[in-house]
Design an enzyme around this catalytic site. Sequence first.
Site, PDB file in Angstrom:
ATOM      1  CD  GLU A  30      22.371  -1.645  42.669  1.00 17.62           C
ATOM      2  OE1 GLU A  30      23.349  -1.849  41.938  1.00 17.62           O
ATOM      3  OE2 GLU A  30      22.376  -0.769  43.565  1.00 17.62           O
ATOM      4  CB  ALA A  89      27.672   7.894  33.626  1.00 18.05           C
ATOM      5  CG  ASP A 132      23.589   5.515  39.896  1.00 17.19           C
ATOM      6  OD1 ASP A 132      22.594   4.979  39.370  1.00 17.19           O
ATOM      7  OD2 ASP A 132      24.488   4.877  40.477  1.00 17.19           O
TER       8      ASP A 132
END
Length: 306
Positions: free
Chosen positions: A141, A251, A253
């Site tokens: 990201e 979940a 992460d």
Amino acid sequence: MLKKILVIGSFMTDLVVKADRFVEEGETIIGNSFNQFTGGKGANQAIAAARLGSNVEMIGELGKDSFGKDQIQSLENNNVKHDHVLFTGKAKSGVGNPQVDASGNNRIVVVPGANLKLTPKNLEELSNTIQSADIIVLQLEIPFETVYKAIELGHKYHKQIILNPAPAADLNQDYASMVTYMTPNEHEAQMLTGIDTSTPDGIKKSASELLKQGYQNVIITIGDKGSYFVNKNVEIQISAYKVKAVDSTAAGDAFIGAFAYGLSRGNSIQDSLQYASAVSAIAVTKMGAQPSLPSKKEVDDFLKNN
């Protein structure tokens, strides 16, 4: 002494809408709830590890806005060091819009904002911070060139590097051999290899292909079916814990943060994977990304009963 985990990655403020089902094209439906949470894959993974007792620092970039202030407060509340989190006046802090259905499945639209302002030059200027860490955790990201620079620097300083290739994207395989742990979910693994991962055999073939690409160790997470680990010498299948899913947003992460925690303690790969599976299972039973991440006591209590 716990090894130091350095997360280089993203911040997102999650604007979460929950409804019975996902909206279709051109359709308007009535939702059940709306909540705002601090999130972002980088921040989530850092906080997931910190809540378990890890020594964690984070590098990332935020806008000079209220969302940015909230993110820093969240790091402080969870004992994540943030001296090298940067601020820009050229973009707003990142925002994510998860839509969650009645079964806990999610679809997420992300506007990266300030996350895209984190540059390779920033990391070069913070190379001492990278050198002082033991485990580097990365996601996608932030700009790819920044991820690649982080891999280069982590490799140069002989650090363990965990790369979580999310959101799914094509990657430059020239960096594969520098990555210690490649950790896609089944959908990301399929995109990276072109191999159908809808079956156990497909999962294994996809993991094998990632090894051929040069990654040292491969972990494919498979939702409620657990996870699969492989390297040149070892193959491990971990089953998922059975829980009632409410929101699966964090979940992955939770799993990555918990796996990094296990490594930081010097635990075996199998024990680290098993522990990460428990942390991930707990996370899906609660709404919101960071609010769902459990403490070490919660995990200990969960494991006593499962």
